[in-house]
Design an enzyme around this catalytic site. Structure first.
Site, PDB file in Angstrom:
ATOM      1  N   TRP A 102       0.825  -1.207   0.000  1.00  0.00           N
ATOM      2  CA  TRP A 102       0.000   0.000   0.000  1.00  0.00           C
ATOM      3  C   TRP A 102       0.855   1.251   0.000  1.00  0.00           C
ATOM      4  CZ3 TRP A 102      -4.471  -1.058  -1.730  1.00  0.00           C
ATOM      5  CH2 TRP A 102      -5.053  -2.308  -1.468  1.00  0.00           C
ATOM      6  N   ASP A 172      -1.078   6.776   6.678  1.00  0.00           N
ATOM      7  CA  ASP A 172      -2.193   5.917   6.307  1.00  0.00           C
ATOM      8  C   ASP A 172      -2.355   4.922   7.455  1.00  0.00           C
ATOM      9  OD1 ASP A 172      -3.925   4.003   5.360  1.00  0.00           O
ATOM     10  OD2 ASP A 172      -2.770   3.526   3.553  1.00  0.00           O
ATOM     11  N   LYS A 196     -11.675  -1.864   8.448  1.00  0.00           N
ATOM     12  CA  LYS A 196     -10.886  -2.766   9.275  1.00  0.00           C
ATOM     13  C   LYS A 196     -11.145  -2.541  10.767  1.00  0.00           C
ATOM     14  CE  LYS A 196      -7.377  -2.681   5.637  1.00  0.00           C
ATOM     15  NZ  LYS A 196      -7.511  -4.023   5.086  1.00  0.00           N
TER      16      LYS A 196
END
Length: 360
Positions: A102, A172, A196
Protein backbone atom coordinates in the site's frame (compact mmCIF):
# COMPACT_ATOMS: atom_id res chain seq x y z
CA UNK A 1 -27.07 -18.70 14.10
CA UNK A 2 -23.44 -19.34 14.87
CA UNK A 3 -21.23 -16.35 14.06
CA UNK A 4 -18.26 -17.15 11.84
CA UNK A 5 -14.76 -17.17 13.25
CA UNK A 6 -13.90 -14.18 11.11
CA UNK A 7 -10.23 -13.33 10.53
CA UNK A 8 -10.71 -11.47 7.25
CA UNK A 9 -8.23 -8.70 6.43
CA UNK A 10 -10.94 -6.27 5.32
CA UNK A 11 -13.82 -5.82 5.14
CA UNK A 12 -13.40 -7.32 8.56
CA UNK A 13 -15.24 -8.26 11.74
CA UNK A 14 -17.50 -5.64 13.30
CA UNK A 15 -18.50 -5.55 16.98
CA UNK A 16 -21.53 -7.78 17.46
CA UNK A 17 -23.08 -5.11 19.69
CA UNK A 18 -22.91 -2.56 16.87
CA UNK A 19 -24.49 -4.96 14.40
CA UNK A 20 -27.33 -5.78 16.79
CA UNK A 21 -27.91 -2.11 17.56
CA UNK A 22 -28.13 -1.39 13.83
CA UNK A 23 -30.48 -4.33 13.42
CA UNK A 24 -32.77 -3.03 16.17
CA UNK A 25 -32.93 0.40 14.57
CA UNK A 26 -32.93 -0.72 10.95
CA UNK A 27 -36.61 -0.02 10.18
CA UNK A 28 -37.28 2.73 12.70
CA UNK A 29 -34.34 4.91 13.60
CA UNK A 30 -35.01 6.90 16.78
CA UNK A 31 -38.75 7.02 16.15
CA UNK A 32 -38.41 8.62 12.72
CA UNK A 33 -40.37 5.79 11.08
CA UNK A 34 -37.47 5.44 8.66
CA UNK A 35 -34.17 3.62 8.40
CA UNK A 36 -30.99 5.67 8.65
CA UNK A 37 -30.54 4.73 4.98
CA UNK A 38 -33.77 6.57 4.19
CA UNK A 39 -33.05 9.79 6.06
CA UNK A 40 -32.16 12.91 4.15
CA UNK A 41 -28.53 13.80 4.75
CA UNK A 42 -29.77 17.37 5.25
CA UNK A 43 -32.13 16.36 8.07
CA UNK A 44 -31.47 17.10 11.74
CA UNK A 45 -31.88 13.39 12.54
CA UNK A 46 -28.98 12.44 10.27
CA UNK A 47 -26.95 15.52 11.21
CA UNK A 48 -27.00 14.30 14.83
CA UNK A 49 -25.51 10.97 13.73
CA UNK A 50 -22.86 12.70 11.64
CA UNK A 51 -21.82 15.05 14.42
CA UNK A 52 -21.86 12.29 17.03
CA UNK A 53 -19.37 10.25 14.98
CA UNK A 54 -17.06 13.26 14.76
CA UNK A 55 -17.41 13.99 18.46
CA UNK A 56 -16.70 10.40 19.53
CA UNK A 57 -13.65 10.19 17.29
CA UNK A 58 -12.37 13.53 18.57
CA UNK A 59 -12.77 12.31 22.15
CA UNK A 60 -11.16 8.89 21.66
CA UNK A 61 -8.09 10.29 19.90
CA UNK A 62 -7.95 13.57 21.87
CA UNK A 63 -8.13 15.55 18.64
CA UNK A 64 -7.80 19.28 19.20
CA UNK A 65 -9.65 22.02 17.36
CA UNK A 66 -6.54 22.51 15.22
CA UNK A 67 -7.66 19.49 13.21
CA UNK A 68 -10.50 18.98 10.76
CA UNK A 69 -12.32 15.65 10.70
CA UNK A 70 -13.65 14.66 7.29
CA UNK A 71 -15.80 11.72 6.20
CA UNK A 72 -14.98 10.99 2.56
CA UNK A 73 -15.44 8.23 0.02
CA UNK A 74 -13.10 6.40 -2.34
CA UNK A 75 -11.16 4.53 0.32
CA UNK A 76 -7.54 5.13 1.27
CA UNK A 77 -6.71 4.56 -2.40
CA UNK A 78 -8.30 7.87 -3.41
CA UNK A 79 -6.27 9.58 -0.70
CA UNK A 80 -3.13 8.36 -2.45
CA UNK A 81 -4.04 10.87 -5.18
CA UNK A 82 -5.79 13.57 -3.15
CA UNK A 83 -2.85 14.07 -0.80
CA UNK A 84 -0.30 15.05 -3.46
CA UNK A 85 -2.94 16.94 -5.46
CA UNK A 86 -3.67 19.13 -2.44
CA UNK A 87 -0.42 19.18 -0.51
CA UNK A 88 2.46 18.65 -2.94
CA UNK A 89 3.18 22.08 -4.32
CA UNK A 90 5.34 22.97 -7.31
CA UNK A 91 9.04 22.98 -6.47
CA UNK A 92 8.60 20.68 -3.48
CA UNK A 93 9.35 16.98 -2.98
CA UNK A 94 7.27 14.50 -1.00
CA UNK A 95 9.02 11.62 0.77
CA UNK A 96 7.52 8.16 1.17
CA UNK A 97 8.56 5.34 3.47
CA UNK A 98 8.12 2.01 1.69
CA UNK A 99 6.98 -0.70 4.10
CA UNK A 100 4.59 -2.68 1.94
CA UNK A 101 2.31 -2.84 -1.07
CA UNK A 102 0.00 0.00 0.00
CA UNK A 103 2.93 2.32 0.60
CA UNK A 104 4.15 1.48 -2.90
CA UNK A 105 0.73 2.33 -4.35
CA UNK A 106 0.67 5.64 -2.50
CA UNK A 107 4.04 6.53 -4.01
CA UNK A 108 2.94 5.47 -7.49
CA UNK A 109 0.06 7.94 -7.36
CA UNK A 110 2.20 10.74 -5.95
CA UNK A 111 4.73 10.64 -8.80
CA UNK A 112 1.86 11.15 -11.24
CA UNK A 113 1.15 14.49 -9.57
CA UNK A 114 4.58 15.87 -8.69
CA UNK A 115 8.02 15.02 -7.39
CA UNK A 116 8.11 12.21 -4.86
CA UNK A 117 11.02 10.14 -3.59
CA UNK A 118 11.65 7.16 -1.34
CA UNK A 119 12.80 8.23 2.11
CA UNK A 120 13.54 4.72 3.37
CA UNK A 121 12.50 1.21 2.36
CA UNK A 122 12.48 -2.39 3.56
CA UNK A 123 11.53 -3.81 0.17
CA UNK A 124 14.89 -5.52 -0.22
CA UNK A 125 14.04 -7.50 2.93
CA UNK A 126 10.65 -8.52 1.51
CA UNK A 127 9.05 -6.01 3.88
CA UNK A 128 9.83 -8.07 6.97
CA UNK A 129 10.64 -5.04 9.09
CA UNK A 130 9.93 -1.37 9.63
CA UNK A 131 13.03 0.59 8.59
CA UNK A 132 14.48 3.42 10.65
CA UNK A 133 13.80 6.87 9.25
CA UNK A 134 16.56 9.40 9.82
CA UNK A 135 14.80 12.73 10.26
CA UNK A 136 17.94 14.61 9.26
CA UNK A 137 17.76 13.06 5.79
CA UNK A 138 14.49 14.89 5.06
CA UNK A 139 15.01 18.44 3.69
CA UNK A 140 13.27 21.16 5.65
CA UNK A 141 11.50 22.33 2.49
CA UNK A 142 9.95 18.92 1.76
CA UNK A 143 6.20 18.88 1.18
CA UNK A 144 5.60 16.07 3.68
CA UNK A 145 6.66 12.61 4.82
CA UNK A 146 4.21 9.76 4.29
CA UNK A 147 4.14 6.51 6.27
CA UNK A 148 1.84 3.48 6.37
CA UNK A 149 1.46 2.69 10.05
CA UNK A 150 0.46 -0.97 9.66
CA UNK A 151 1.00 -3.32 6.75
CA UNK A 152 -1.78 -5.86 6.42
CA UNK A 153 -0.09 -8.04 3.81
CA UNK A 154 3.27 -8.39 5.54
CA UNK A 155 2.17 -8.14 9.16
CA UNK A 156 4.45 -5.28 10.21
CA UNK A 157 3.63 -2.18 12.24
CA UNK A 158 5.39 1.00 13.32
CA UNK A 159 6.09 0.80 17.06
CA UNK A 160 7.67 4.25 17.32
CA UNK A 161 6.65 6.94 14.88
CA UNK A 162 9.23 9.27 13.29
CA UNK A 163 10.20 12.25 15.40
CA UNK A 164 12.32 15.32 14.83
CA UNK A 165 10.78 16.10 11.44
CA UNK A 166 10.47 19.73 10.39
CA UNK A 167 7.87 18.92 7.75
CA UNK A 168 4.30 17.54 7.96
CA UNK A 169 3.95 13.85 8.84
CA UNK A 170 1.09 12.02 7.12
CA UNK A 171 0.03 8.46 7.97
CA UNK A 172 -2.19 5.92 6.31
CA UNK A 173 -3.68 4.20 9.37
CA UNK A 174 -6.33 2.17 7.58
CA UNK A 175 -5.53 -1.08 9.35
CA UNK A 176 -4.57 -0.02 12.87
CA UNK A 177 -6.35 3.23 13.72
CA UNK A 178 -7.90 2.99 17.21
CA UNK A 179 -5.86 -0.10 18.10
CA UNK A 180 -3.99 1.87 20.79
CA UNK A 181 -3.67 5.41 22.15
CA UNK A 182 -2.20 7.90 19.71
CA UNK A 183 -0.46 11.22 20.14
CA UNK A 184 -2.21 13.21 17.44
CA UNK A 185 0.22 16.08 17.86
CA UNK A 186 2.86 13.94 16.13
CA UNK A 187 0.84 13.99 12.93
CA UNK A 188 -0.35 16.66 10.57
CA UNK A 189 -2.71 14.25 8.87
CA UNK A 190 -3.91 10.68 9.26
CA UNK A 191 -6.41 8.85 7.09
CA UNK A 192 -8.06 5.47 7.17
CA UNK A 193 -10.47 3.37 5.20
CA UNK A 194 -13.12 2.30 7.72
CA UNK A 195 -13.40 -1.37 6.79
CA UNK A 196 -10.89 -2.77 9.28
CA UNK A 197 -11.17 -1.03 12.65
CA UNK A 198 -13.77 1.70 12.18
CA UNK A 199 -16.82 0.29 10.44
CA UNK A 200 -17.99 -0.93 7.03
CA UNK A 201 -16.36 -0.22 3.71
CA UNK A 202 -17.43 2.99 1.97
CA UNK A 203 -16.29 5.53 4.55
CA UNK A 204 -12.84 7.09 4.68
CA UNK A 205 -11.85 9.11 7.72
CA UNK A 206 -9.42 12.00 7.20
CA UNK A 207 -8.04 13.94 10.16
CA UNK A 208 -5.87 16.87 9.12
CA UNK A 209 -4.52 20.11 10.51
CA UNK A 210 -6.56 23.03 9.31
CA UNK A 211 -3.45 24.91 8.27
CA UNK A 212 -2.82 22.29 5.57
CA UNK A 213 -6.06 23.34 3.89
CA UNK A 214 -4.32 26.53 2.79
CA UNK A 215 -2.27 24.49 0.33
CA UNK A 216 -5.26 23.29 -1.68
CA UNK A 217 -5.58 25.16 -4.95
CA UNK A 218 -8.91 26.47 -6.23
CA UNK A 219 -8.00 24.97 -9.60
CA UNK A 220 -8.48 21.44 -8.26
CA UNK A 221 -11.65 19.53 -9.19
CA UNK A 222 -14.26 20.41 -6.59
CA UNK A 223 -14.68 16.95 -5.14
CA UNK A 224 -10.91 16.41 -4.91
CA UNK A 225 -10.30 19.59 -2.90
CA UNK A 226 -10.15 19.11 0.87
CA UNK A 227 -11.56 22.62 1.38
CA UNK A 228 -14.81 21.57 -0.29
CA UNK A 229 -15.45 18.97 2.37
CA UNK A 230 -14.07 20.99 5.29
CA UNK A 231 -16.29 23.98 4.53
CA UNK A 232 -19.38 21.78 4.24
CA UNK A 233 -18.85 19.47 7.24
CA UNK A 234 -18.37 16.58 4.77
CA UNK A 235 -21.90 17.19 3.48
CA UNK A 236 -21.16 18.86 0.15
CA UNK A 237 -22.66 15.84 -1.58
CA UNK A 238 -24.55 12.85 -0.19
CA UNK A 239 -22.23 11.04 2.21
CA UNK A 240 -22.36 7.28 2.91
CA UNK A 241 -24.93 7.84 5.64
CA UNK A 242 -25.40 4.24 6.77
CA UNK A 243 -21.66 3.68 6.89
CA UNK A 244 -21.18 6.78 9.03
CA UNK A 245 -24.01 5.61 11.30
CA UNK A 246 -22.26 2.26 11.77
CA UNK A 247 -18.99 4.11 12.33
CA UNK A 248 -20.65 6.02 15.18
CA UNK A 249 -21.84 2.74 16.70
CA UNK A 250 -18.33 1.26 16.53
CA UNK A 251 -16.93 4.37 18.19
CA UNK A 252 -19.53 4.07 20.95
CA UNK A 253 -18.51 0.43 21.41
CA UNK A 254 -14.81 1.36 21.68
CA UNK A 255 -15.70 4.00 24.26
CA UNK A 256 -17.76 1.50 26.25
CA UNK A 257 -14.87 -0.98 26.20
CA UNK A 258 -12.85 1.51 28.23
CA UNK A 259 -11.29 3.54 25.45
CA UNK A 260 -8.03 3.00 23.63
CA UNK A 261 -5.98 2.04 26.69
CA UNK A 262 -8.28 -0.92 27.33
CA UNK A 263 -8.43 -1.79 23.62
CA UNK A 264 -4.63 -1.82 23.42
CA UNK A 265 -4.34 -4.31 26.29
CA UNK A 266 -6.86 -6.64 24.67
CA UNK A 267 -5.09 -6.41 21.32
CA UNK A 268 -1.73 -7.23 22.88
CA UNK A 269 -3.21 -10.24 24.65
CA UNK A 270 -4.79 -11.51 21.44
CA UNK A 271 -1.59 -11.08 19.44
CA UNK A 272 0.52 -12.79 22.11
CA UNK A 273 -1.65 -15.91 21.87
CA UNK A 274 -0.74 -16.39 18.21
CA UNK A 275 2.86 -15.22 18.35
CA UNK A 276 3.54 -17.52 21.31
CA UNK A 277 2.19 -20.44 19.32
CA UNK A 278 4.42 -19.50 16.37
CA UNK A 279 7.53 -18.99 18.53
CA UNK A 280 7.07 -22.21 20.48
CA UNK A 281 6.45 -24.43 17.44
CA UNK A 282 10.13 -25.33 16.84
CA UNK A 283 9.98 -24.02 13.29
CA UNK A 284 6.69 -25.64 12.32
CA UNK A 285 5.22 -22.13 12.07
CA UNK A 286 7.39 -19.24 10.93
CA UNK A 287 6.40 -15.61 11.35
CA UNK A 288 7.05 -13.34 8.38
CA UNK A 289 7.69 -10.13 10.32
CA UNK A 290 10.82 -9.55 12.37
CA UNK A 291 10.25 -9.50 16.13
CA UNK A 292 10.54 -5.75 16.64
CA UNK A 293 8.15 -5.00 13.77
CA UNK A 294 5.34 -7.46 14.46
CA UNK A 295 1.82 -6.18 13.98
CA UNK A 296 -0.85 -6.60 16.63
CA UNK A 297 -3.48 -6.42 13.88
CA UNK A 298 -2.25 -8.86 11.23
CA UNK A 299 -0.33 -11.99 12.20
CA UNK A 300 1.39 -13.44 9.13
CA UNK A 301 3.09 -16.83 9.12
CA UNK A 302 4.06 -19.76 6.95
CA UNK A 303 4.26 -23.46 7.67
CA UNK A 304 7.32 -25.60 7.01
CA UNK A 305 5.98 -27.00 3.73
CA UNK A 306 3.44 -26.14 1.05
CA UNK A 307 1.65 -29.41 1.74
CA UNK A 308 1.30 -28.52 5.42
CA UNK A 309 -0.02 -25.06 4.51
CA UNK A 310 -2.72 -26.46 2.26
CA UNK A 311 -3.75 -29.00 4.87
CA UNK A 312 -3.82 -26.33 7.60
CA UNK A 313 -6.03 -24.00 5.59
CA UNK A 314 -8.38 -26.80 4.52
CA UNK A 315 -8.83 -28.07 8.08
CA UNK A 316 -9.19 -24.54 9.42
CA UNK A 317 -12.00 -23.90 6.96
CA UNK A 318 -13.75 -27.10 8.04
CA UNK A 319 -13.41 -25.95 11.65
CA UNK A 320 -15.22 -22.70 10.85
CA UNK A 321 -12.31 -20.29 10.54
CA UNK A 322 -12.67 -17.67 7.79
CA UNK A 323 -10.06 -15.49 6.07
CA UNK A 324 -6.81 -17.23 7.06
CA UNK A 325 -5.25 -17.42 3.60
CA UNK A 326 -2.12 -15.32 3.31
CA UNK A 327 -1.77 -12.71 0.58
CA UNK A 328 -0.16 -14.01 -2.61
CA UNK A 329 2.81 -11.67 -2.02
CA UNK A 330 3.78 -13.60 1.10
CA UNK A 331 1.89 -16.87 0.90
CA UNK A 332 1.17 -18.96 3.95
CA UNK A 333 -1.42 -17.70 6.40
CA UNK A 334 -2.66 -14.45 7.86
CA UNK A 335 -4.88 -13.89 10.87
CA UNK A 336 -6.31 -10.39 11.04
CA UNK A 337 -7.24 -9.72 14.65
CA UNK A 338 -8.67 -6.22 14.59
CA UNK A 339 -10.41 -4.62 17.58
CA UNK A 340 -13.73 -6.36 17.01
CA UNK A 341 -12.31 -9.90 16.77
CA UNK A 342 -13.20 -11.47 20.14
CA UNK A 343 -10.44 -12.80 22.38
CA UNK A 344 -12.24 -16.14 22.50
CA UNK A 345 -11.97 -16.53 18.72
CA UNK A 346 -8.24 -15.87 18.80
CA UNK A 347 -7.92 -18.34 21.65
CA UNK A 348 -9.67 -20.97 19.54
CA UNK A 349 -7.32 -20.27 16.63
CA UNK A 350 -4.26 -20.61 18.87
CA UNK A 351 -5.60 -23.94 20.13
CA UNK A 352 -6.30 -25.06 16.57
CA UNK A 353 -2.71 -24.20 15.60
CA UNK A 354 -1.39 -26.18 18.54
CA UNK A 355 -3.56 -29.21 17.79
CA UNK A 356 -2.74 -29.14 14.09
CA UNK A 357 1.00 -29.04 14.78
CA UNK A 358 0.80 -31.97 17.17
CA UNK A 359 -1.36 -34.08 14.87
CA UNK A 360 0.19 -33.30 11.50
Amino acid sequence: MNRALNFNAGPAALPEWALKEAQNELLNFRNTGMSVMELSHRSKDYEAVHNEAQSLLRSLLSISDEYEILFLQGGASLQFSMIPMNLLQEGQTAYYTLTGSWAEKALQEAVKVGKAEIAVSSKENNYKNIPVLDATSIPSDAAYVHITSNNTIYGTQWKQFPTGLNVPLIADMSSDILCKPLNMEQFDMIYAGAQKNLGPSGVTVVIMKKELLERSSDSLPTMLNYNTHAKNNSLYNTPPTFGIYLLSLVLRWVTDQGGLEAIEKKNELKASLLYNEIDNSNGFYNGHAELDSRSTMNVTFTLNSEEATKSFLAQAKEAGFVGLNGHRSVGGCRASIYNAVPYENVERLAQFMSDFRKNY
